[in-house]
Design an enzyme around this catalytic site. Sequence first.
Site, PDB file in Angstrom:
ATOM      1  N   HIS A   1      35.910  37.517  33.037  1.00 30.03           N
ATOM      2  CA  HIS A   1      34.410  37.391  34.103  1.00 30.03           C
ATOM      3  C   HIS A   1      33.076  36.605  33.184  1.00 30.03           C
ATOM      4  O   HIS A   1      33.121  35.709  33.444  1.00 30.03           O
ATOM      5  CB  HIS A   1      34.080  39.008  33.876  1.00 30.03           C
ATOM      6  CG  HIS A   1      35.084  39.455  35.014  1.00 30.03           C
ATOM      7  ND1 HIS A   1      35.503  38.854  36.608  1.00 30.03           N
ATOM      8  CD2 HIS A   1      36.189  40.736  34.580  1.00 30.03           C
ATOM      9  CE1 HIS A   1      36.620  39.950  37.063  1.00 30.03           C
ATOM     10  NE2 HIS A   1      36.502  40.557  36.538  1.00 30.03           N
TER      11      HIS A   1
ATOM     12  N   ASP B   1      43.244  39.555  39.265  1.00 27.18           N
ATOM     13  CA  ASP B   1      41.965  40.904  39.277  1.00 27.18           C
ATOM     14  C   ASP B   1      42.643  41.516  40.010  1.00 27.18           C
ATOM     15  O   ASP B   1      43.408  42.780  40.676  1.00 27.18           O
ATOM     16  CB  ASP B   1      40.859  40.458  39.518  1.00 27.18           C
ATOM     17  CG  ASP B   1      39.977  41.253  38.706  1.00 27.18           C
ATOM     18  OD1 ASP B   1      40.347  42.516  38.736  1.00 27.18           O
ATOM     19  OD2 ASP B   1      38.533  41.342  38.867  1.00 27.18           O
TER      20      ASP B   1
END
Length: 464
Positions: A280, A331
């Site tokens: 991220h 994810d």
Amino acid sequence: MPLQSPPSAGHTPTQYVWIDQALLAQGWARGVRLALADGRIADLQTGALAQPGDVRLGIGVPGLGNLHSHAFQRGMAGLTEVGGRSGDSFWSWRELMYRFLHRLAPDSFQAIAEQAYIEMLEAGFTRVGEFHYLHHAPDGSAYADPGEMAARIAAAAQSSGIGLTLLPVFYAHADFGGAAPNPAQVRLIHDVDGFARLLEHSARAIAPLGDAVLGLAPHSLRAVTPDELSALLPLCDGPVHIHIAEQTREVEACLAWSGQRPVQWLLEHAPVDARWCLVHATHVQPEEVQGIVARGAVVGLCPITEANLGDGLFPMRDFAQAGGRFGVGSDSNVLIDAAEELRLLEYGQRLHVRGRNVLAQGEGVSSGRWLFDNALQGAAQALGVQAGLRTGAPADLVELDATHPALRARQGDALLDSLIFAARGGAVRNVWRNGRQLVRDGRHVHREQVAQRYAQALAGVLDA
């Protein structure tokens, strides 16, 4: 039980594949003939004629790596899209995720992972980095085999055929400064000695897969103290992945704890290098961007999940201009679509800067080709493997459907531009992983069996 045996460790007959146009490491080529043996590309010729017995393909590209997955979350996809009384955020989503996680038994966990993995293969992902943090029984007690849940991930990879980079997660604290874990986290928690045992059992679990890679994942700076982080790194020489700077609240808490931002702290206090994947890294400053680039680390971006959770936008344009390395991951697996991850990565930047073709550098550079090439190489680095169609590399090959409306009358880079920006499902026709064909005409060869197991498991989990 697995749906098929792992590949034989012995010699396998050479298979020949002829591709009309293929994306090689050096660019597009016509008349590409591959010799596949023991899961790898043993030989590669260009400008070749097809021979009798060759498997003949139209458009061939390498399989992409999915560098960040929580496979079990596929089972809760779409079930968190209802707002709360005081609004919704990543943190309220996380509480719902913990409640789902506590209903999972080993069998249901494996069935959900199998479903996620066949969907990844159907989307053109041929290896997954499984950021695996569900280790213990629902009451927090250890299973008789500390690697029970890691073995279930390995079994799901075996039965689906996807390549696996297993990243067991160390999680010890609820917040910065070594805060005690909360009750919802009991299935995740280890001390350093227990985690060392987990790594040993995880290595045994993935050994039968042949080409699996073992890394480790300090969950985040919230979940690990500086001393624990230092103790973890010598335990494994594989890739190191960590969640970092995903949420503004995390940045604020890190500043309150250390006086530094999360990426700033990590670069100053940890030996970040090309082994590392910073997942991220959404909320970073220009000097942190430059620091990541200088260390050669990969940033793991998950645009679909980051949009779904409202994380924010990573400064990808600045990172790209600095020469940063990146890959994409699914994810939370709310939607598994390799092309959509790349499309949304570019579109997020277009919306932010109000421009077009933002990330690809230079006049005449294809955005689709730039996104695909960089995501391919970044994921390979982060997952500890080779990538691309080249001699000696794994035989991970995706055939695109030349009859798909978005790909008609396209050549070269226009194929990738159209795949990423103009195709909406159905563009992946066939997929080989490690030399075995796993997807035929858009469907995984074991889709029906896996879907049945998944349906039964999910009914039990959601009715519990």
